[in-house]
Design an enzyme around this catalytic site. Structure first.
Site, short mmCIF file in Angstrom:
data_model
loop_
_atom_site.label_atom_id
_atom_site.label_comp_id
_atom_site.label_asym_id
_atom_site.label_seq_id
_atom_site.Cartn_x
_atom_site.Cartn_y
_atom_site.Cartn_z
N LYS A 105 0.82 -1.22 0.00
CA LYS A 105 0.00 0.00 0.00
C LYS A 105 0.84 1.26 0.00
CE LYS A 105 0.51 -2.02 4.01
NZ LYS A 105 0.04 -3.08 4.85
N GLU A 190 3.91 -3.63 10.46
CA GLU A 190 4.84 -3.37 9.37
C GLU A 190 6.28 -3.59 9.87
OE1 GLU A 190 3.81 -2.53 6.08
OE2 GLU A 190 2.05 -3.26 7.10
N LYS A 205 -3.58 3.32 2.94
CA LYS A 205 -4.76 2.54 2.52
C LYS A 205 -5.92 3.47 2.16
CE LYS A 205 -3.43 -1.44 5.30
NZ LYS A 205 -3.37 -1.93 6.68
P1 NAP Z 1 8.07 -9.37 5.83
O1 NAP Z 1 7.54 -10.49 6.65
O2 NAP Z 1 9.09 -8.45 6.41
O3 NAP Z 1 8.62 -9.99 4.47
C1 NAP Z 1 9.37 -9.26 3.55
C2 NAP Z 1 10.05 -10.26 2.63
O4 NAP Z 1 10.75 -9.55 1.61
C3 NAP Z 1 11.08 -11.15 3.34
O5 NAP Z 1 10.98 -12.46 2.83
C4 NAP Z 1 12.43 -10.52 2.93
O6 NAP Z 1 13.48 -11.49 2.87
C5 NAP Z 1 12.10 -10.03 1.55
N1 NAP Z 1 12.93 -8.92 1.11
C6 NAP Z 1 13.01 -7.68 1.64
N2 NAP Z 1 13.87 -6.93 0.92
C7 NAP Z 1 14.34 -7.71 -0.08
C8 NAP Z 1 15.25 -7.51 -1.14
N3 NAP Z 1 15.86 -6.34 -1.32
N4 NAP Z 1 15.50 -8.54 -1.99
C9 NAP Z 1 14.87 -9.74 -1.83
N5 NAP Z 1 13.98 -9.98 -0.85
C10 NAP Z 1 13.73 -8.98 0.03
O7 NAP Z 1 6.87 -8.42 5.34
P2 NAP Z 1 5.32 -8.80 5.18
O8 NAP Z 1 4.63 -8.57 6.47
O9 NAP Z 1 5.19 -10.09 4.49
O10 NAP Z 1 4.85 -7.61 4.23
C11 NAP Z 1 5.12 -7.63 2.85
C12 NAP Z 1 4.24 -6.59 2.16
O11 NAP Z 1 2.88 -6.92 2.39
C13 NAP Z 1 4.40 -5.16 2.67
O12 NAP Z 1 4.19 -4.27 1.60
C14 NAP Z 1 3.27 -5.03 3.68
O13 NAP Z 1 2.87 -3.69 3.86
C15 NAP Z 1 2.20 -5.82 2.98
N6 NAP Z 1 1.15 -6.34 3.84
C16 NAP Z 1 1.45 -7.01 4.97
C17 NAP Z 1 0.44 -7.53 5.76
C18 NAP Z 1 0.71 -8.26 7.03
O14 NAP Z 1 -0.26 -8.56 7.75
N7 NAP Z 1 1.94 -8.58 7.35
C19 NAP Z 1 -0.90 -7.37 5.35
C20 NAP Z 1 -1.18 -6.68 4.15
C21 NAP Z 1 -0.14 -6.18 3.41
P3 NAP Z 1 13.94 -12.31 4.21
O15 NAP Z 1 12.79 -13.23 4.51
O16 NAP Z 1 15.14 -13.04 3.79
O17 NAP Z 1 14.17 -11.27 5.26
N1 HSE Z 2 0.53 -3.57 9.33
C1 HSE Z 2 -0.71 -3.67 8.65
C2 HSE Z 2 -1.84 -3.65 9.66
C3 HSE Z 2 -0.76 -4.94 7.86
O1 HSE Z 2 -1.58 -3.83 10.86
O2 HSE Z 2 -2.98 -3.44 9.28
C4 HSE Z 2 -1.99 -5.07 6.99
O3 HSE Z 2 -1.95 -4.15 5.94
#
Ligand code: NAP
Ligand code: HSE
Length: 430
Positions: A105, A190, A205
């Site tokens: 987002k 995040e 968002k």
């Molecule tokens: P996360 O758990 O921190 O995962 C990020 C992933 O990206 C990790 O696997 C990391 O590798 C990899 N990565 C980061 N930089 C990189 C690079 N330069 N080259 C290759 N790989 C790289 O984050 P997440 O919570 O999954 O969130 C991911 C996205 O989804 C974000 O935009 C977030 O805002 C969105 N989102 C998250 C949620 C939620 O509930 N978490 C909900 C909706 C949207 P490593 O594993 O090796 O560290």
């Molecule tokens: N950090 C975000 C939240 C993940 O707590 O809503 C979902 O976009």
């Protein structure tokens, strides 16, 4: 049918759950999509890191360019987060003819116009159902189901982490820090949780929701944003006593030809549908001219719910590849919305004043409100012995008038301090 080849940028909370669903439900998804879907390349920062899904060393890389430059990949799923290198990788993917699914987002609220324009030029789909509300289907309903209506207002609880924290503080008396740590452990927050607690994630968002709802581009920097870091247990308890709950709300509404947008903590009447949205749940309340009021509710964060939305986008694109079709364009990204200046936004406030308990104090306080044209809806005095507390709720008036009133109150000798103030939303007036 030929296999649809997917490349994954990031395999953390969201990417990992996406990979797991694609593997575990492969046959079912192939039947729905009309072709098998296979993840053929995964880029992560640290391939050695332990994670919930096992990565195949043969397909794993630490170089994201390996995904973007693989000519056999048809869909790139960006689940890395952050602005760069995600923006660059997405643009390169689009320009090389790849479809893109993203949950990012922050990127869409900053560079959505650039990304969707590039997608239009290259004739590829860019889908982002997971970017707002985690697993809640809200992007597709706004883009497609409500295409025949006129949306007037969108008000939502769109950040799971802050809703989880506020629920814990209200219901179990847990500290802000303790609840935030738990939200991080559960994968809700995040990478930099200040994006959650300072309201920036909700603002990103809201920018996406407002752009799709009103068909003109709103970016994150258009949105006056306040997070929950100054909300205290005392505020939550006082709201409870008055029949309200405290929520971080994101509001976008039309005002003539302009759009009014804001993110801030607010007191909602306990009877409002959003007041019942607890824990990591999000909800988006939509008001449209013909359909009236709609509410979309579900888990707003966490791996599995968010991946459900990511996989739905992958299936939609796979179907398009099989049928030779395209998804409907996301209208609104080609022009900028006119934004109502913050000072002119109409709001109501709950205000707690610590005052001296002596003759004329109430008149002086009421005078400050009257001087700036802010009408008082209710007032209650508590305490005695030299010092008292006045709890007031105002009628709708502009932010500017409220601000001028607060400045005047702070200058009164009889007002010791403005102990607390918070906007009130969700009443029949607001
Ligand atoms: P996360 O758990 O921190 O995962 C990020 C992933 O990206 C990790 O696997 C990391 O590798 C990899 N990565 C980061 N930089 C990189 C690079 N330069 N080259 C290759 N790989 C790289 O984050 P997440 O919570 O999954 O969130 C991911 C996205 O989804 C974000 O935009 C977030 O805002 C969105 N989102 C998250 C949620 C939620 O509930 N978490 C909900 C909706 C949207 P490593 O594993 O090796 O560290
Ligand atoms: N950090 C975000 C939240 C993940 O707590 O809503 C979902 O976009």
């Amino acid at each position: 049918m030929e296999t649809i080849r997917v490349g994954l940028l990031g395999c953390g909370v969201v990417g990992g759950a996406t990979l797991r669903i694609l593997r575990d439900h492969a046959d079912e998804l192939a039947a729905r999509a009309g072709a098998p879907i296979e993840v053929v390349r995964v880029a992560v920062r640290d391939p050695e890191r332990r994670r919930e899904v096992e990565l195949d060393p043969g397909t794993t890389t630490r170089n994201a360019a390996d995904v973007v430059e693989d000519g056999s990949i048809q869909i790139v799923v960006e689940a890395m987060g952050g602005l760069e290198p995600a923006r660059d990788l997405i643009l390169r993917s689009i320009r090389s003819g790849k479809h893109v699914v993203t949950a990012n987002k922050e990127l869409l609220a900053t560079a959505g116009g650039e990304v969707l324009q590039a997608a239009g030029t290259s004739g590829v789909d860019v889908l982002f159902e997971a970017a707002v509300g985690g697993g809640i289907p809200i992007i597709r309903p706004l883009r497609e189901s409500l295409a025949g209506d006129r949306v007037r207002k969108v008000m939502g609880i769109v950040n799971g982490t802050t809703n989880f924290i506020l629920t814990r503080m209200a219901e179990t008396g847990e500290s802000f820090a303790g609840a935030l740590a738990e939200a991080e452990r559960l994968g809700y927050a995040e990478a930099d949780p200040s994006a959650d607690v300072e309201g920036f994630d909700a603002a990103a968002k809201l920018a996406i929701l407002a752009t799709l709802a009103f068909g003109s581009g709103v970016v994150a920097t258009d949105i006056p944003t306040e997070g929950i870091t100054r909300v205290t247990s005392e505020d939550i308890a006082a709201a409870h006593d008055l029949g309200y709950v405290v929520k971080l709300v994101a509001v976008a509404e039309t005002a003539g030809q302009q759009v009014s947008v804001r993110v801030h903590p607010a007191m909602l009447p306990r009877t409002h549908p959003l007041a019942a949205v607890r824990d990591v749940f999000n909800a988006i309340f939509v008001e449209a001219e013909n359909v009236g009021e709609l509410m979309f509710l579900g888990r707003g964060a966490g791996g599995a719910p968010t991946a459900s939305a990511v996989v739905s986008d992958i299936v939609e694109i796979a179907r398009n590849i099989v049928s030779g079709g395209r998804s409907p364009a996301s209208a609104g990204y080609s022009r900028r919305a006119a934004i109502v200046p913050q000072e002119e936004t109409l709001v109501r406030y709950y205000v707690v004043l610590s005052v001296l308990d002596q003759p004329g104090v109430l008149a002086a306080v009421a005078g400050a409100f009257a001087d700036h044209g802010v009408s008082i809806s209710s007032v209650r005095q508590e305490g005695s012995d030299d010092q008292a507390t006045l709890v007031l709720i105002t009628h709708l008036a502009s932010e500017g008038r409220h601000r001028a009133t607060f400045d005047q109150l702070e200058g009164l000798d009889t007002v010791k301090e403005i102990a607390s103030k918070m906007r009130v939303e969700g009443t029949t007036e607001a």
